[in-house]
Design a protein around this motif. Sequence first.
Motif, PDB file in Angstrom:
ATOM      1  N   MET A  88      37.389 -96.486  58.068  1.00  9.82           N
ATOM      2  CA  MET A  88      36.232 -97.016  57.342  1.00  9.82           C
ATOM      3  C   MET A  88      36.451 -98.482  56.996  1.00  9.82           C
ATOM      4  O   MET A  88      35.508 -99.279  57.028  1.00  9.82           O
ATOM      5  CB  MET A  88      35.971 -96.192  56.079  1.00  9.82           C
ATOM      6  CG  MET A  88      34.757 -96.677  55.285  1.00  9.82           C
ATOM      7  SD  MET A  88      33.226 -96.863  56.259  1.00  9.82           S
ATOM      8  CE  MET A  88      32.942 -95.181  56.769  1.00  9.82           C
ATOM      9  N   ASN A  89      37.668 -98.856  56.663  1.00 10.75           N
ATOM     10  CA  ASN A  89      37.953-100.252  56.351  1.00 10.75           C
ATOM     11  C   ASN A  89      37.615-101.141  57.554  1.00 10.75           C
ATOM     12  O   ASN A  89      37.030-102.221  57.386  1.00 10.75           O
ATOM     13  CB  ASN A  89      39.415-100.412  55.937  1.00 10.75           C
ATOM     14  CG  ASN A  89      39.670-101.738  55.284  1.00 10.75           C
ATOM     15  OD1 ASN A  89      38.923-102.169  54.419  1.00 10.75           O
ATOM     16  ND2 ASN A  89      40.730-102.398  55.715  1.00 10.75           N
ATOM     17  N   CYS A 144      33.747-105.078  59.990  1.00 16.31           N
ATOM     18  CA  CYS A 144      32.740-105.496  60.972  1.00 16.31           C
ATOM     19  C   CYS A 144      31.411-105.818  60.298  1.00 16.31           C
ATOM     20  O   CYS A 144      30.757-106.814  60.634  1.00 16.31           O
ATOM     21  CB  CYS A 144      32.545-104.417  62.030  1.00 16.31           C
ATOM     22  SG  CYS A 144      33.949-104.203  63.127  1.00 16.31           S
ATOM     23  N   LEU A 145      31.007-104.986  59.346  1.00 17.43           N
ATOM     24  CA  LEU A 145      29.744-105.222  58.631  1.00 17.43           C
ATOM     25  C   LEU A 145      29.802-106.504  57.814  1.00 17.43           C
ATOM     26  O   LEU A 145      28.830-107.269  57.770  1.00 17.43           O
ATOM     27  CB  LEU A 145      29.408-104.024  57.735  1.00 17.43           C
ATOM     28  CG  LEU A 145      29.073-102.717  58.449  1.00 17.43           C
ATOM     29  CD1 LEU A 145      28.948-101.580  57.449  1.00 17.43           C
ATOM     30  CD2 LEU A 145      27.807-102.870  59.277  1.00 17.43           C
ATOM     31  N   VAL A 146      30.933-106.735  57.165  1.00 23.20           N
ATOM     32  CA  VAL A 146      31.098-107.959  56.372  1.00 23.20           C
ATOM     33  C   VAL A 146      31.108-109.174  57.294  1.00 23.20           C
ATOM     34  O   VAL A 146      30.422-110.173  57.034  1.00 23.20           O
ATOM     35  CB  VAL A 146      32.387-107.877  55.513  1.00 23.20           C
ATOM     36  CG1 VAL A 146      32.709-109.233  54.881  1.00 23.20           C
ATOM     37  CG2 VAL A 146      32.235-106.802  54.435  1.00 23.20           C
ATOM     38  N   ASP A 147      31.861-109.107  58.386  1.00 18.72           N
ATOM     39  CA  ASP A 147      31.933-110.222  59.336  1.00 18.72           C
ATOM     40  C   ASP A 147      30.568-110.560  59.929  1.00 18.72           C
ATOM     41  O   ASP A 147      30.268-111.725  60.192  1.00 18.72           O
ATOM     42  CB  ASP A 147      32.916-109.916  60.470  1.00 18.72           C
ATOM     43  CG  ASP A 147      34.365-109.887  60.007  1.00 18.72           C
ATOM     44  OD1 ASP A 147      34.649-110.349  58.871  1.00 18.72           O
ATOM     45  OD2 ASP A 147      35.216-109.373  60.776  1.00 18.72           O
ATOM     46  N   ALA A 148      29.737-109.550  60.126  1.00 24.03           N
ATOM     47  CA  ALA A 148      28.405-109.758  60.686  1.00 24.03           C
ATOM     48  C   ALA A 148      27.397-110.219  59.635  1.00 24.03           C
ATOM     49  O   ALA A 148      26.264-110.574  59.973  1.00 24.03           O
ATOM     50  CB  ALA A 148      27.910-108.472  61.343  1.00 24.03           C
ATOM     51  N   GLY A 149      27.791-110.206  58.363  1.00 22.50           N
ATOM     52  CA  GLY A 149      26.890-110.647  57.301  1.00 22.50           C
ATOM     53  C   GLY A 149      25.960-109.577  56.773  1.00 22.50           C
ATOM     54  O   GLY A 149      25.000-109.877  56.061  1.00 22.50           O
ATOM     55  N   GLU A 173      23.862-105.538  67.176  1.00 18.63           N
ATOM     56  CA  GLU A 173      25.054-105.122  67.893  1.00 18.63           C
ATOM     57  C   GLU A 173      25.833-104.061  67.117  1.00 18.63           C
ATOM     58  O   GLU A 173      26.975-103.773  67.442  1.00 18.63           O
ATOM     59  CB  GLU A 173      25.940-106.336  68.168  1.00 18.63           C
ATOM     60  CG  GLU A 173      25.280-107.335  69.099  1.00 18.63           C
ATOM     61  CD  GLU A 173      26.139-108.550  69.384  1.00 18.63           C
ATOM     62  OE1 GLU A 173      27.340-108.536  69.059  1.00 18.63           O
ATOM     63  OE2 GLU A 173      25.602-109.504  69.943  1.00 18.63           O
ATOM     64  N   LEU A 174      25.204-103.482  66.107  1.00 24.36           N
ATOM     65  CA  LEU A 174      25.879-102.464  65.309  1.00 24.36           C
ATOM     66  C   LEU A 174      26.061-101.178  66.097  1.00 24.36           C
ATOM     67  O   LEU A 174      25.151-100.724  66.790  1.00 24.36           O
ATOM     68  CB  LEU A 174      25.073-102.148  64.047  1.00 24.36           C
ATOM     69  CG  LEU A 174      24.951-103.240  62.999  1.00 24.36           C
ATOM     70  CD1 LEU A 174      24.097-102.757  61.837  1.00 24.36           C
ATOM     71  CD2 LEU A 174      26.312-103.680  62.511  1.00 24.36           C
ATOM     72  N   THR A 229      27.046 -96.207  58.235  1.00 30.59           N
ATOM     73  CA  THR A 229      27.740 -96.681  57.031  1.00 30.59           C
ATOM     74  C   THR A 229      26.837 -97.610  56.233  1.00 30.59           C
ATOM     75  O   THR A 229      26.725 -97.483  55.004  1.00 30.59           O
ATOM     76  CB  THR A 229      29.048 -97.394  57.414  1.00 30.59           C
ATOM     77  OG1 THR A 229      29.906 -96.454  58.074  1.00 30.59           O
ATOM     78  CG2 THR A 229      29.756 -97.961  56.200  1.00 30.59           C
ATOM     79  N   LEU A 230      26.163 -98.519  56.908  1.00 32.35           N
ATOM     80  CA  LEU A 230      25.244 -99.428  56.236  1.00 32.35           C
ATOM     81  C   LEU A 230      24.122 -98.644  55.552  1.00 32.35           C
ATOM     82  O   LEU A 230      23.712 -98.967  54.429  1.00 32.35           O
ATOM     83  CB  LEU A 230      24.675-100.422  57.253  1.00 32.35           C
ATOM     84  CG  LEU A 230      23.949-101.635  56.706  1.00 32.35           C
ATOM     85  CD1 LEU A 230      24.871-102.505  55.854  1.00 32.35           C
ATOM     86  CD2 LEU A 230      23.377-102.461  57.864  1.00 32.35           C
TER      87      LEU A 230
END
Length: 160
Positions: A84-85, A90-95, A50-51, A58-59
């Motif tokens: 960016m924050n 979102c990336l952190v929340d998604a693991g 879902e990215l 960014t990843l």
Amino acid sequence: MTDVAHTTLSPGSSPATSARRPTLAEQSSELRIAIMRLARRLRQERTETELSASQFSTLGWISSEGPLTIGRLADLERVTAPSMNRTVNCLVDAGYATRATAPDDGRKVLVSTTESGEAIIRETRRRRDAWLAKRFAALTPAERETLADATTILGRIIDQ
């Protein structure tokens, strides 16, 4: 009657066999359109996540460059630090990413990929490379050589 202002070279034609050379503006436009279409098509070759495109980009930066600060990621993506924050959140929340304090400066936060984030990057790159390789295989050796030259030239344009 053909409108000369809108006449372009057909694929495979050369300036010597064409009535006229395309203008610099026409060449620029045609290249821009081709690159945008290729980029859009390549973006379709990714893992089912879902990215968003910006989250995936960014990843990818984090994966390629190692742990990065929010400020550096913002610079690389050409967005503001607050934007960016949100992306990193979102990336952190998604693991797919983690935040950690920089060992050399407790005020800095470094963002790193998790194993699942790395797996998404690897699989997407594999799919994109496979898609391109399949199309390259259908080209003549001369066409592949032309693309190799174009890759070098495009790299120079990007780095200007």
